[in-house]
Design an enzyme around this catalytic site. Structure first.
Site, mmCIF file in Angstrom:
data_model
loop_
_atom_site.group_PDB
_atom_site.id
_atom_site.type_symbol
_atom_site.label_atom_id
_atom_site.label_comp_id
_atom_site.label_asym_id
_atom_site.label_seq_id
_atom_site.Cartn_x
_atom_site.Cartn_y
_atom_site.Cartn_z
ATOM 1 N N GLU A 154 0.854 -1.179 0.000
ATOM 2 C CA GLU A 154 0.000 0.000 0.000
ATOM 3 C C GLU A 154 0.898 1.240 0.000
ATOM 4 O O GLU A 154 1.851 1.267 0.773
ATOM 5 C CB GLU A 154 -0.921 0.050 1.237
ATOM 6 C CG GLU A 154 -1.930 1.182 1.134
ATOM 7 C CD GLU A 154 -2.933 1.216 2.302
ATOM 8 O OE1 GLU A 154 -2.808 0.413 3.237
ATOM 9 O OE2 GLU A 154 -3.834 2.052 2.243
ATOM 10 N N GLY A 192 2.742 2.338 10.901
ATOM 11 C CA GLY A 192 2.469 1.587 12.120
ATOM 12 C C GLY A 192 2.292 0.110 11.838
ATOM 13 O O GLY A 192 2.913 -0.735 12.471
ATOM 14 N N ALA A 193 1.441 -0.204 10.864
ATOM 15 C CA ALA A 193 1.152 -1.595 10.549
ATOM 16 C C ALA A 193 0.348 -1.648 9.262
ATOM 17 O O ALA A 193 -0.145 -0.615 8.795
ATOM 18 C CB ALA A 193 0.364 -2.246 11.681
ATOM 19 N N MET A 194 0.208 -2.848 8.712
ATOM 20 C CA MET A 194 -0.445 -2.992 7.417
ATOM 21 C C MET A 194 -1.326 -4.233 7.394
ATOM 22 O O MET A 194 -0.909 -5.316 7.792
ATOM 23 C CB MET A 194 0.635 -3.057 6.324
ATOM 24 C CG MET A 194 0.100 -3.228 4.927
ATOM 25 S SD MET A 194 -0.914 -1.799 4.433
ATOM 26 C CE MET A 194 -2.060 -2.612 3.332
ATOM 27 N N GLU A 195 -2.530 -4.054 6.849
ATOM 28 C CA GLU A 195 -3.595 -5.055 6.941
ATOM 29 C C GLU A 195 -3.590 -6.100 5.833
ATOM 30 O O GLU A 195 -4.656 -6.643 5.503
ATOM 31 C CB GLU A 195 -4.942 -4.330 6.934
ATOM 32 C CG GLU A 195 -5.338 -3.685 5.585
ATOM 33 C CD GLU A 195 -4.998 -2.207 5.458
ATOM 34 O OE1 GLU A 195 -4.087 -1.747 6.171
ATOM 35 O OE2 GLU A 195 -5.630 -1.508 4.642
ATOM 36 N N ASN A 196 -2.443 -6.444 5.236
ATOM 37 C CA ASN A 196 -2.407 -7.443 4.164
ATOM 38 C C ASN A 196 -3.271 -8.651 4.517
ATOM 39 O O ASN A 196 -3.262 -9.132 5.645
ATOM 40 C CB ASN A 196 -0.970 -7.911 3.948
ATOM 41 C CG ASN A 196 0.008 -6.768 3.933
ATOM 42 O OD1 ASN A 196 -0.077 -5.902 3.081
ATOM 43 N ND2 ASN A 196 0.904 -6.743 4.909
ATOM 44 N N HIS A 204 -7.253 -2.559 14.863
ATOM 45 C CA HIS A 204 -7.442 -1.786 13.633
ATOM 46 C C HIS A 204 -7.105 -2.641 12.405
ATOM 47 O O HIS A 204 -7.911 -2.741 11.471
ATOM 48 C CB HIS A 204 -6.559 -0.545 13.690
ATOM 49 C CG HIS A 204 -6.611 0.318 12.471
ATOM 50 N ND1 HIS A 204 -7.399 1.445 12.382
ATOM 51 C CD2 HIS A 204 -5.977 0.228 11.266
ATOM 52 C CE1 HIS A 204 -7.252 1.993 11.191
ATOM 53 N NE2 HIS A 204 -6.383 1.277 10.492
ATOM 54 N N GLU A 205 -5.939 -3.247 12.416
ATOM 55 C CA GLU A 205 -5.531 -4.033 11.240
ATOM 56 C C GLU A 205 -6.450 -5.242 11.063
ATOM 57 O O GLU A 205 -6.811 -5.594 9.946
ATOM 58 C CB GLU A 205 -4.069 -4.474 11.348
ATOM 59 C CG GLU A 205 -3.071 -3.348 11.583
ATOM 60 C CD GLU A 205 -3.200 -2.166 10.632
ATOM 61 O OE1 GLU A 205 -3.650 -2.357 9.483
ATOM 62 O OE2 GLU A 205 -2.884 -1.038 11.052
ATOM 63 N N HIS A 243 -9.734 -4.267 9.479
ATOM 64 C CA HIS A 243 -9.639 -4.014 8.038
ATOM 65 C C HIS A 243 -10.044 -5.251 7.216
ATOM 66 O O HIS A 243 -10.361 -5.113 6.039
ATOM 67 C CB HIS A 243 -8.204 -3.650 7.653
ATOM 68 C CG HIS A 243 -7.906 -2.177 7.649
ATOM 69 N ND1 HIS A 243 -8.734 -1.245 7.060
ATOM 70 C CD2 HIS A 243 -6.843 -1.478 8.133
ATOM 71 C CE1 HIS A 243 -8.181 -0.037 7.194
ATOM 72 N NE2 HIS A 243 -7.047 -0.146 7.835
HETATM 73 N N1 PHE Z 1 -3.293 0.840 5.771
HETATM 74 C C1 PHE Z 1 -2.451 0.951 6.927
HETATM 75 C C2 PHE Z 1 -3.383 1.146 8.100
HETATM 76 O O1 PHE Z 1 -4.104 2.059 8.220
HETATM 77 C C3 PHE Z 1 -1.506 2.086 6.902
HETATM 78 C C4 PHE Z 1 -0.456 1.997 5.857
HETATM 79 C C5 PHE Z 1 -0.547 2.757 4.719
HETATM 80 C C6 PHE Z 1 0.622 1.175 6.040
HETATM 81 C C7 PHE Z 1 0.420 2.692 3.743
HETATM 82 C C8 PHE Z 1 1.597 1.114 5.075
HETATM 83 C C9 PHE Z 1 1.491 1.889 3.928
HETATM 84 O O2 PHE Z 1 -3.520 0.370 8.925
HETATM 85 ZN ZN ZN Z 2 -5.956 1.471 8.525
#
Ligand code: PHE
Ligand code: ZN
Length: 906
Positions: A172, A309-313, A345-346, A349
């Site tokens: 992302e 912070g983190a990513m919701e893959n 939060h993640e 998502h």
């Molecule tokens: N989508 C992630 C979040 O809100 C944030 C994010 C954006 C992480 C772009 C990495 C790169 O939890």
């Molecule tokens: Zn998010």
């Protein structure tokens, strides 16, 4: 204390960019003289800085192909990884050529239905691969490509990169194009199969992960299958020597889900809290939204080098290790709460973001605003709802109101951008969440749930828009949301002014609203503002329980008849709308609301307003207001109140908040005078209430072993708020004792901060460093705390000293943010009159920009408040903006930011 939260961002928005090429360098231009804003849009003079070409919402058009399935094979090698991609496609628009994004890829071969393409069939550029329509068969076809990429050389932390020997991805918003040729846009969704191979036998990587369910694995390979169609930004791959901290969860329909938190060997002991939080989040989303998890496995990986912070893959969340790893010795109460919130939060998502994603990046708030709203509800349920609401409002004001007030102001749904990574902002996230809270107030609890149910059933598997979102509310509740939509399209924080009069038992409220101009939006129409209010009788009883007024016009009148006496107003209960409210309540009335209101938010808010106004008066030479000092004493002594709430009331507004308030009131804030006034108020408070503070400090000691639960955390917060005030009187004596005894990071760090403020910290700073030298997350705190609490005039020099230490591993985003964030959190230090703070900060933005443009662009927002300050400071800041803008080869990310930052006031 104020600075603890300033450790930067929430789910940490960043900026991305890479693409160091293609940025036109500009000749140096002198900033204009400070006095009087020119009519030009830029402070860089005439003509304005060459505009970068923006992408516009109105230009959206659907992708002309359907992508039915994706099959990827990765042959991992640090300097030369091969990516084989197989895309099953079918044209939706006859005669369309196939346009694929791709940046920094070495194309080995491309074939359609197995036949290799020749040079005449395609066009290869720096941004992608276009296969001419003539080379495409009619009907379904398969494109195969093989490319080579270099993860070892990737310093941007987007795409595929290496952290501590571990392969890891971040896609992302537009990172996937750095991995393979692909339609890298969120409205192209497909099921993925992924095979990971590690051909280098000398470098075995035992853990090989991707999205979805595991298909199989053997020595040096693993295969994954993700059946849920997803956009490429949710793709993830991890390969490394990792240890799993396992768990499991049984879903509402009885399915068993395997859970794992993968960390570096040695970090397993710090995963238990995050695992518990994940299970709580999974259960909560079933209970509250009826949302069940949809794969057999859910993996979280902690990585040390991460931009956000983190990513919701999908099925494979990747976390900045700072928001996973926690132990009492190393993490503060605030860290524990944030970890719980970010894990949730993640996870949330998975439904709001993954199963239903965004049609295009303009719709980012569709997933982020909603998911922030959901994580806020979750934390409110897990802990104290009023305390959570106050915390969220503090964050909103500190970050989003500030953004809305300056040159970077933009709508919750922007309509153009140059670099999308520059729009992961407080406005999209925090204001995006507030907008959902307002929607819920307007349609009620039942309407909200009905709308969400409809949203999930109608749009599952789709890429949706804000129009789709509002339509489900209209369809589920019958309410017309045309005017409400302005919250998404118009930037700026509305000003609401309430004037009240009372006659013959009737209270009349004259309410007006207006929104100041923001860049590109000089005029604003009135919005729908849900304003919750209550009325108190002079004896403290509530004579009107919470009632929602709907403001829809620039000026409106509301009457409340049948009152026995002139009531006291309790306005914007629960912070029902994110507005700046002006109401001419006297300090005595504010103290009354603080003492008697039924709404805890408004009680706190009344105290905050008293404090803010008192501090502004003190900046202008007044003495501390006795009303305020007395009111705080009553709160301090009121043992019937939650300690966490009392702690929030005792904490004075930060210097940044005072500066913002003064600017809002049309004054020019003087950072040194603000620092001084705040110090004087703290000392006055401490003197008046010394005995009660010392008593509460002792009473709030939490016996027994540390737990991060809300109860004991609240007691510690109150104890430490008392410590911060006592510290003004005792030269650091209490803090020294606490520092020596503390068995947890919350108290240890707070004591250290107090000692630094008193100039008593030489030993403690060294002791802390010796003890935590090997702990990267604690060492980040060591950098931040010193700068955030340093004496202002010493701060820039200290930043220089710290930056010269071998421990300042600036290529690590957390360490870099720790130092830069510590400096910018020290309001009077950063804004030191010599400009040394600005210069140091800009030097380091320029240093990091070529390696990691997202981080540079993100942190450049420290300069967004420049229009507030005096002419001399404005000149200094604009000189730094000009210097950055003139830097040859500046990234697209930072170029967009300094260009926008340089936008003069309308
Ligand atoms: N989508 C992630 C979040 O809100 C944030 C994010 C954006 C992480 C772009 C990495 C790169 O939890
Ligand atoms: Zn998010």
């Amino acid at each position: 204390m104020q600075h603890c939260a300033a450790e930067i961002q929430r789910v940490i928005a960043t900026a991305k960019g890479a693409i160091p090429s293609g940025v036109a360098s500009r000749s140096a231009v002198e900033p204009r003289a400070a006095a009087g804003y020119p009519a030009a849009t830029s402070i860089f003079g005439e003509p304005p800085v060459q505009a970068q070409r923006p992408i516009r919402l109105v230009d959206y058009s659907p992708y002309p192909f359907t992508l039915k399935a994706v099959d990827l094979t990765f042959r991992l090698a640090a300097g030369a990884t091969r990516v084989l991609a197989r895309l099953d496609l079918v044209a939706r628009v006859p005669g369309a050529s196939l346009v694929l994004d791709g940046v920094g890829l070495r194309l080995i071969v491309a074939a359609i239905n197995g036949d290799a393409l020749t040079g005449a069939d395609y066009l290869l550029t720096e941004t992608g691969l276009t296969i001419h329509a003539a080379a495409l068969p009619e009907g379904p076809f398969t494109l195969t490509t093989e490319v080579e990429i270099n993860p070892a050389a990737n310093t941007t932390m987007q795409g595929l990169y290496i952290s501590n020997g571990m392969y890891c991805t971040q896609c992302e918003a537009e990172g996937f194009r750095h991995i393979t040729f692909y339609p890298d846009r969120p409205d192209v969704m497909a099921p993925f199969r992924v095979r990971v191979e590690t051909p280098d036998a000398a470098n075995p990587l035992p853990v090989l992960l991707s999205n979805g369910n595991p298909l199989g694995q053997g020595p040096g390979w693993a295969e994954w299958d993700d059946p849920w169609p997803k956009p490429a930004y949710l793709f993830a791959l991890v390969a490394g020597d990792l240890t799993a901290y396992p768990g499991s969860f049984t879903t509402m329909s009885g399915r068993n889900v395997a859970l794992n938190i993968y960390v570096r060997p040695g970090d397993e002991g710090r995963c238990a809290f995050a695992m518990g939080a994940l299970k709580r989040a999974m259960a909560w989303d079933e209970r509250t939204y009826g949302r069940e998890y949809d794969l057999d496995i859910f993996n979280i990986v902690a990585v040390d080098d991460f931009n956000m912070g983190a990513m919701e893959n999908k099925g494979l969340n990747i976390f900045n290790s700072k928001w996973v790893l926690a132990s009492p010795e190393t993490a503060t109460d605030n860290d524990f709460e944030r970890i719980e919130g970010i894990i949730a939060h993640e996870y949330f998502h998975n439904w709001t973001g993954n199963r239903i994603t965004c049609r295009d990046w303009f719709q980012l708030c569709l997933k982020e605003g909603l998911t922030v709203y959901r994580d806020q509800q979750f934390t409110a349920d897990m802990r104290s709802a009023p305390v959570k609401r106050i915390d969220d409002v503090l964050t909103l004001r500190a970050r989003q109101f500030r953004e809305d007030q300056g040159p970077l102001a933009h709508p919750v749904r922007p309509d153009h951008y140059v670099e999308i990574n520059n729009f992961y902002t407080a406005t999209v996230y925090e204001k995006g969440a507030e907008v959902i809270g307002m929607l819920k107030s307007l349609v009620g609890e039942g309407g909200y749930r009905a709308a969400l149910d409809l949203y999930f059933s109608r749009h599952d598997g789709e890429a949706a828009t804000i129009e789709d979102w509002l339509k489900v509310f209209e369809d589920a509740t019958g309410r017309d949301l045309t005017q409400f939509k302005r919250w998404y399209t118009d930037a700026g924080t509305p000003r609401v002014t309430v004037k009240d009069s009372y006659e013959n038992g009737t209270l009349t409220l004259n309410v007006s609203q207006s929104t100041p101009p923001t860049p590109g939006q000089p005029e604003k129409a009135p919005r729908v503002i849900p304003l919750a209010l209550g009325l108190l009788s002079p004896n403290g009883d509530e004579v009107l329980p919470t009632t929602l007024l709907e403001l829809t016009e620039a000026h409106q009148t509301f009457t409340f008849p049948g009152l026995a006496a002139r009531p006291i107003l309790s306005l914007n209960r629960g912070f029902s709308a994110p507005v700046v409210l002006t109401h001419s309540a006297s300090p005595a009335e504010q103290a009354f609301v603080m003492a008697h209101d039924t709404d805890p938010f408004t009680r706190w808010e009344a105290g905050r307003t008293l404090a803010r106004n008192g501090l502004c008066a003190m900046v202008n030479g007044a003495d501390a207001a006795p009303d305020h000092i007395d009111a705080l004493g009553r709160i301090l002594r009121d043992n019937s109140l939650d300690p966490a709430f009392r702690a929030l009331c005792l904490r004075l507004p930060g210097e940044e908040e005072i500066a913002q308030t003064l600017y809002d009131a049309g004054q020019t804030p003087d950072p040194d005078a603000i620092h001084d006034a705040r110090g004087r108020l703290a000392t006055a408070l401490a003197r008046t209430h010394e005995t009660d503070l010392a008593g509460t400090y002792t009473a709030m000691r939490v016996p027994g072993p540390y737990t991060p639960d809300a109860g004991p955390a609240g007691q510690r917060a109150l104890r430490l708020a008392c410590l911060g005030l006592l510290n003004r009187l005792d030269g650091g004596a209490h803090a020294k004792a606490l520092f020596a005894q503390a068995d947890n990071m919350t108290e240890s760090l707070a004591a250290l901060a107090c000692l630094i403020e008193e100039g008593q910290a030489d030993d403690a700073t060294a002791t802390f460093k010796t003890r935590w030298q090997a702990d990267r997350l604690v060492m980040d705190k060591w950098f931040t705390v010193q700068l955030a609490h340093a004496t202002p005039d010493q701060t820039p020099a200290l930043a220089k000293t710290l930056a010269a230490l071998p421990e300042f591993e600036w290529k690590n985003p957390n360490r870099y943010r720790a130092l830069m964030g510590g400096l910018s959190a020290n309001h009077a230090g950063f804004h030191q009159a010599s400009g040394a703070g600005y210069r140091f900060y800009a030097d380091w933005l320029l240093r990091v920009d070529p390696l990691n443009p997202q981080i540079a662009a993100r942190l450049s927002t420290a300069f967004e408040t420049w229009p507030r300050y005096d002419a001399a400071r404005q000149t200094l800041i604009r000189a730094e903006l000009g210097r950055m803008a003139a830097q040859p080869g500046l990234s697209r990310d930072l170029t967009e930011m300094v260009t926008r930052l340089a936008t003069a006031k309308a």
